[in-house]
Design a protein around this motif. Structure first.
Motif, PDB file in Angstrom:
ATOM      1  N   LEU A  12      -0.819   5.524  13.818  1.00 19.10           N
ATOM      2  CA  LEU A  12      -2.111   5.145  13.247  1.00 19.10           C
ATOM      3  C   LEU A  12      -2.067   3.671  12.861  1.00 19.10           C
ATOM      4  O   LEU A  12      -1.133   3.229  12.183  1.00 19.10           O
ATOM      5  CB  LEU A  12      -2.388   5.996  11.987  1.00 19.10           C
ATOM      6  N   LEU A  13      -3.073   2.918  13.298  1.00 17.29           N
ATOM      7  CA  LEU A  13      -3.204   1.499  12.935  1.00 17.29           C
ATOM      8  C   LEU A  13      -4.459   1.346  12.096  1.00 17.29           C
ATOM      9  O   LEU A  13      -5.540   1.792  12.507  1.00 17.29           O
ATOM     10  CB  LEU A  13      -3.316   0.647  14.199  1.00 17.29           C
ATOM     11  N   ILE A  14      -4.313   0.729  10.922  1.00 12.48           N
ATOM     12  CA  ILE A  14      -5.479   0.504  10.076  1.00 12.48           C
ATOM     13  C   ILE A  14      -5.627  -0.990   9.816  1.00 12.48           C
ATOM     14  O   ILE A  14      -4.693  -1.647   9.334  1.00 12.48           O
ATOM     15  CB  ILE A  14      -5.347   1.274   8.738  1.00 12.48           C
ATOM     16  N   LEU A  15      -6.798  -1.524  10.168  1.00 10.11           N
ATOM     17  CA  LEU A  15      -7.093  -2.944   9.914  1.00 10.11           C
ATOM     18  C   LEU A  15      -7.961  -3.036   8.663  1.00 10.11           C
ATOM     19  O   LEU A  15      -9.013  -2.402   8.590  1.00 10.11           O
ATOM     20  CB  LEU A  15      -7.836  -3.556  11.105  1.00 10.11           C
ATOM     21  N   VAL A  16      -7.510  -3.820   7.689  1.00  9.01           N
ATOM     22  CA  VAL A  16      -8.218  -3.963   6.418  1.00  9.01           C
ATOM     23  C   VAL A  16      -8.568  -5.439   6.229  1.00  9.01           C
ATOM     24  O   VAL A  16      -7.670  -6.280   6.156  1.00  9.01           O
ATOM     25  CB  VAL A  16      -7.360  -3.460   5.234  1.00  9.01           C
ATOM     26  N   PHE A  17      -9.865  -5.732   6.171  1.00 10.51           N
ATOM     27  CA  PHE A  17     -10.289  -7.141   6.144  1.00 10.51           C
ATOM     28  C   PHE A  17     -11.704  -7.261   5.598  1.00 10.51           C
ATOM     29  O   PHE A  17     -12.474  -6.305   5.624  1.00 10.51           O
ATOM     30  CB  PHE A  17     -10.239  -7.735   7.567  1.00 10.51           C
ATOM     31  N   PRO A  18     -12.066  -8.440   5.117  1.00 10.98           N
ATOM     32  CA  PRO A  18     -13.462  -8.716   4.773  1.00 10.98           C
ATOM     33  C   PRO A  18     -14.215  -9.140   6.029  1.00 10.98           C
ATOM     34  O   PRO A  18     -13.646  -9.798   6.903  1.00 10.98           O
ATOM     35  CB  PRO A  18     -13.352  -9.904   3.813  1.00 10.98           C
ATOM     36  N   HIS A  60       0.754   9.770   0.108  1.00 10.78           N
ATOM     37  CA  HIS A  60       0.603  11.084  -0.532  1.00 10.78           C
ATOM     38  C   HIS A  60       0.344  12.178   0.493  1.00 10.78           C
ATOM     39  O   HIS A  60       0.709  13.333   0.288  1.00 10.78           O
ATOM     40  CB  HIS A  60      -0.539  11.049  -1.557  1.00 10.78           C
ATOM     41  N   ALA A  61      -0.290  11.810   1.588  1.00 13.69           N
ATOM     42  CA  ALA A  61      -0.590  12.796   2.633  1.00 13.69           C
ATOM     43  C   ALA A  61       0.586  12.979   3.594  1.00 13.69           C
ATOM     44  O   ALA A  61       0.468  13.686   4.587  1.00 13.69           O
ATOM     45  CB  ALA A  61      -1.838  12.370   3.401  1.00 13.69           C
ATOM     46  N   GLY A  62       1.707  12.323   3.294  1.00 11.30           N
ATOM     47  CA  GLY A  62       2.916  12.546   4.082  1.00 11.30           C
ATOM     48  C   GLY A  62       3.195  11.522   5.164  1.00 11.30           C
ATOM     49  O   GLY A  62       4.155  11.657   5.914  1.00 11.30           O
ATOM     50  N   TRP A  63       2.366  10.490   5.256  1.00  4.22           N
ATOM     51  CA  TRP A  63       2.592   9.461   6.263  1.00  4.22           C
ATOM     52  C   TRP A  63       3.681   8.501   5.800  1.00  4.22           C
ATOM     53  O   TRP A  63       3.829   8.253   4.610  1.00  4.22           O
ATOM     54  CB  TRP A  63       1.314   8.650   6.506  1.00  4.22           C
ATOM     55  N   ARG A  64       4.398   7.961   6.776  1.00  2.00           N
ATOM     56  CA  ARG A  64       5.318   6.844   6.493  1.00  2.00           C
ATOM     57  C   ARG A  64       4.529   5.568   6.783  1.00  2.00           C
ATOM     58  O   ARG A  64       4.138   5.323   7.928  1.00  2.00           O
ATOM     59  CB  ARG A  64       6.544   6.937   7.385  1.00  2.00           C
ATOM     60  N   VAL A  65       4.304   4.777   5.752  1.00  6.13           N
ATOM     61  CA  VAL A  65       3.361   3.657   5.848  1.00  6.13           C
ATOM     62  C   VAL A  65       4.089   2.319   5.698  1.00  6.13           C
ATOM     63  O   VAL A  65       4.915   2.145   4.798  1.00  6.13           O
ATOM     64  CB  VAL A  65       2.279   3.752   4.739  1.00  6.13           C
ATOM     65  N   GLY A 118      -5.641   3.358  28.471  1.00  6.99           N
ATOM     66  CA  GLY A 118      -4.993   2.186  27.875  1.00  6.99           C
ATOM     67  C   GLY A 118      -3.606   2.496  27.339  1.00  6.99           C
ATOM     68  O   GLY A 118      -3.229   3.665  27.181  1.00  6.99           O
ATOM     69  N   GLY A 119      -2.866   1.455  27.035  1.00  5.61           N
ATOM     70  CA  GLY A 119      -1.492   1.612  26.573  1.00  5.61           C
ATOM     71  C   GLY A 119      -1.360   2.313  25.227  1.00  5.61           C
ATOM     72  O   GLY A 119      -0.299   2.854  24.911  1.00  5.61           O
ATOM     73  N   MET A 120      -2.410   2.325  24.418  1.00  7.98           N
ATOM     74  CA  MET A 120      -2.330   2.914  23.081  1.00  7.98           C
ATOM     75  C   MET A 120      -2.878   4.339  23.027  1.00  7.98           C
ATOM     76  O   MET A 120      -3.094   4.879  21.935  1.00  7.98           O
ATOM     77  CB  MET A 120      -3.066   2.029  22.063  1.00  7.98           C
ATOM     78  N   THR A 121      -3.101   4.959  24.187  1.00 10.57           N
ATOM     79  CA  THR A 121      -3.591   6.343  24.163  1.00 10.57           C
ATOM     80  C   THR A 121      -2.586   7.213  23.422  1.00 10.57           C
ATOM     81  O   THR A 121      -1.373   7.003  23.507  1.00 10.57           O
ATOM     82  CB  THR A 121      -3.823   6.899  25.583  1.00 10.57           C
ATOM     83  N   GLY A 122      -3.128   8.179  22.678  1.00 10.28           N
ATOM     84  CA  GLY A 122      -2.273   9.025  21.839  1.00 10.28           C
ATOM     85  C   GLY A 122      -2.150   8.516  20.417  1.00 10.28           C
ATOM     86  O   GLY A 122      -1.672   9.216  19.534  1.00 10.28           O
ATOM     87  N   LYS A 123      -2.575   7.284  20.188  1.00  8.47           N
ATOM     88  CA  LYS A 123      -2.575   6.709  18.840  1.00  8.47           C
ATOM     89  C   LYS A 123      -4.016   6.625  18.331  1.00  8.47           C
ATOM     90  O   LYS A 123      -4.962   6.603  19.099  1.00  8.47           O
ATOM     91  CB  LYS A 123      -1.976   5.303  18.846  1.00  8.47           C
ATOM     92  N   ARG A 124      -4.111   6.528  17.014  1.00  9.56           N
ATOM     93  CA  ARG A 124      -5.430   6.377  16.399  1.00  9.56           C
ATOM     94  C   ARG A 124      -5.520   5.061  15.643  1.00  9.56           C
ATOM     95  O   ARG A 124      -4.493   4.479  15.262  1.00  9.56           O
ATOM     96  CB  ARG A 124      -5.679   7.540  15.439  1.00  9.56           C
ATOM     97  N   ALA A 125      -6.738   4.586  15.410  1.00  8.88           N
ATOM     98  CA  ALA A 125      -6.958   3.357  14.656  1.00  8.88           C
ATOM     99  C   ALA A 125      -8.201   3.523  13.794  1.00  8.88           C
ATOM    100  O   ALA A 125      -9.025   4.420  14.025  1.00  8.88           O
ATOM    101  CB  ALA A 125      -7.118   2.158  15.594  1.00  8.88           C
ATOM    102  N   MET A 126      -8.313   2.656  12.792  1.00 11.38           N
ATOM    103  CA  MET A 126      -9.473   2.714  11.892  1.00 11.38           C
ATOM    104  C   MET A 126      -9.650   1.345  11.223  1.00 11.38           C
ATOM    105  O   MET A 126      -8.675   0.670  10.910  1.00 11.38           O
ATOM    106  CB  MET A 126      -9.248   3.788  10.828  1.00 11.38           C
ATOM    107  N   GLU A 180       4.774  15.065   8.762  1.00 10.83           N
ATOM    108  CA  GLU A 180       5.966  14.433   8.162  1.00 10.83           C
ATOM    109  C   GLU A 180       6.442  13.245   8.984  1.00 10.83           C
ATOM    110  O   GLU A 180       6.907  12.256   8.438  1.00 10.83           O
ATOM    111  CB  GLU A 180       7.114  15.448   8.022  1.00 10.83           C
ATOM    112  N   GLY A 181       6.345  13.363  10.309  1.00 11.91           N
ATOM    113  CA  GLY A 181       6.891  12.311  11.137  1.00 11.91           C
ATOM    114  C   GLY A 181       5.911  11.207  11.454  1.00 11.91           C
ATOM    115  O   GLY A 181       6.252  10.255  12.123  1.00 11.91           O
ATOM    116  N   LYS A 182       4.694  11.313  10.976  1.00  6.17           N
ATOM    117  CA  LYS A 182       3.677  10.354  11.392  1.00  6.17           C
ATOM    118  C   LYS A 182       3.817   9.019  10.679  1.00  6.17           C
ATOM    119  O   LYS A 182       4.056   8.964   9.473  1.00  6.17           O
ATOM    120  CB  LYS A 182       2.286  10.912  11.104  1.00  6.17           C
ATOM    121  N   ARG A 183       3.622   7.976  11.433  1.00  8.28           N
ATOM    122  CA  ARG A 183       3.741   6.622  10.894  1.00  8.28           C
ATOM    123  C   ARG A 183       2.406   5.895  10.948  1.00  8.28           C
ATOM    124  O   ARG A 183       1.698   5.965  11.951  1.00  8.28           O
ATOM    125  CB  ARG A 183       4.739   5.807  11.715  1.00  8.28           C
TER     126      ARG A 183
END
Lengths: 249, 249
Positions: B101-107, B37-42, B140-148, B7-10
């Motif tokens: 969570l950080l998601i990069l979307v690009f061509p 839909h999976a409960g993330w605040r996006v 690194g400074g972003m440990t504990g976070k995820r990316a994709m 619930e609290g995940k961003r």
């Protein structure tokens, strides 16, 4: 490699560093001087100085082939055929097309180029003139020309290589640029010149690096080339040709 | 990986495509919907829509630590400490810092990101907050976070891999981004979602790709992670620790 006398050879240096007095800018100056002394006709494009726009967008095309939906490579081909490329792009394209040697000089930012140089590639390496369909690698638009990377970074040489923390630099982290960009469009690519640990060394050590760069560029014709795939080893869909010798093409 | 309730995940999605109706933009929309839909605040940052400036330069700093000579990472640390980052950078930095969570979307442009996204990295991944000294990889400074990474390209899947003409994609051509950027600052990085051959397939096939993306993102917590170096295996100068067990640190 051209067998023409060195007198007629042209080199284009593209520099990307936000500080005009940087060591990277000094490497670009050294490259210009060394190549000029070796008989090359050299021009320099300083992307920060000219405030080059690195953002590939619809604004690059005055007269769109498809006004309703942007397919960037399609519009590149259309604009190039029509002679309606934006002047800032056209100037850079023509300079590369007229040159026998392209040298990119930049600091490593995130194991790649600064964005201003990435955008120079995005906008200048035109679909059609530079590559397209099977015109890639040793059939790319830039075959017969050579390229080379000259770069600097904070890391030390022992951080790279098979056992280094970051893995290979030129063949690994920078493969998107060496093979995926320069090699892809057909350049023969010389081994890069890499200045390690630059912010942490002495002025004497930096001066020695510039002298080594000058010496190495004086002998650039003998500098080893990076190895890339040859289209001869792949079929019409870029599938590897089997040992049985599938010669479909 | 955090064990906190979903619930609290961003999540922060950063989108970079010059055509608002592109398949890549549709992937960003799909990602937002699936994670919501999976409960993330996006939240979504559409770099082209906001005309994000990708050029790291002296103009980013109002109050320089060294007015005479630009050392970009030094000025990043200085501005961040002073609270004087440019508002366009600060907004992006805070969004990443507040997200799980950080998601990069690009061509894929030239086996990398479009320049506008490269410049987002150059300007937003601050020296100090994101990395610095030995604060890299699993420190690194972003440990504990995820990316994709979620990306699309014209090439076909068989062009990549050990025997493909271009070699490995995610682990090779994109290693500068997956390991050299996201892994370097400490993110745990999920296996990327890669849409191949997009300009040449049918709308039905594209729709199926978006459905697959939706399904996969619904299960993102179980998605495999890419492997990166651990600082535990390197000494204070980032030299690999020998088998004899050099524990210097």
């Amino acid at each position: 490699m051209s067998t023409a006398g060195v007198e007629g050879k042209r080199a284009r240096i593209v520099l990307a560093h936000p500080e005009p007095r940087s060591f990277v800018a000094a490497m670009a100056d050294t490259a210009r001087t060394a190549l000029t002394h070796a008989g090359w006709r050299v021009t320099v494009s300083d992307l920060y100085r000219k405030r080059f726009n690195p953002v590939a967008s619809a604004a690059d095309f005055r007269n769109r082939s498809r006004p309703d939906y942007l397919v960037y490579p399609l519009e590149q081909r259309h604009a190039h055929a029509q002679g309606s490329l934006d002047p800032d792009i056209e100037e850079e394209v023509n300079a590369v097309l007229e040159s026998d040697l392209l040298i990119l000089v930049f600091p490593v930012f995130w194991f790649s180029t600064p964005a201003i140089l990435k955008g120079w590639i995005d906008r200048v390496f035109l679909s059609g003139a530079f590559y397209g369909g099977r015109r890639v690698y040793d059939r790319g638009g830039m075959t017969g020309k050579r390229a080379m990377i000259i770069t600097a970074l904070g890391g030390r040489e022992h951080m790279f290589g098979a056992h280094g923390i970051h893995g290979e630099l030129a063949g690994g982290m920078l493969r998107h640029l060496q093979q995926g960009t320069l090699g892809y469009v057909g350049f023969e690519v010389h081994e890069p010149f890499i200045a390690y640990h630059v912010p942490y060394i002495t002025q004497t050590e930096r001066k020695a690096m510039l002298e080594r760069l000058e010496t190495e560029l004086a002998a650039i014709d003998a500098r080893p080339l990076v190895s890339f795939p040859s289209l001869e080893n792949f079929d019409a869909q870029f599938r590897p040709l089997g040992e049985a010798g599938n010669t479909e093409d």
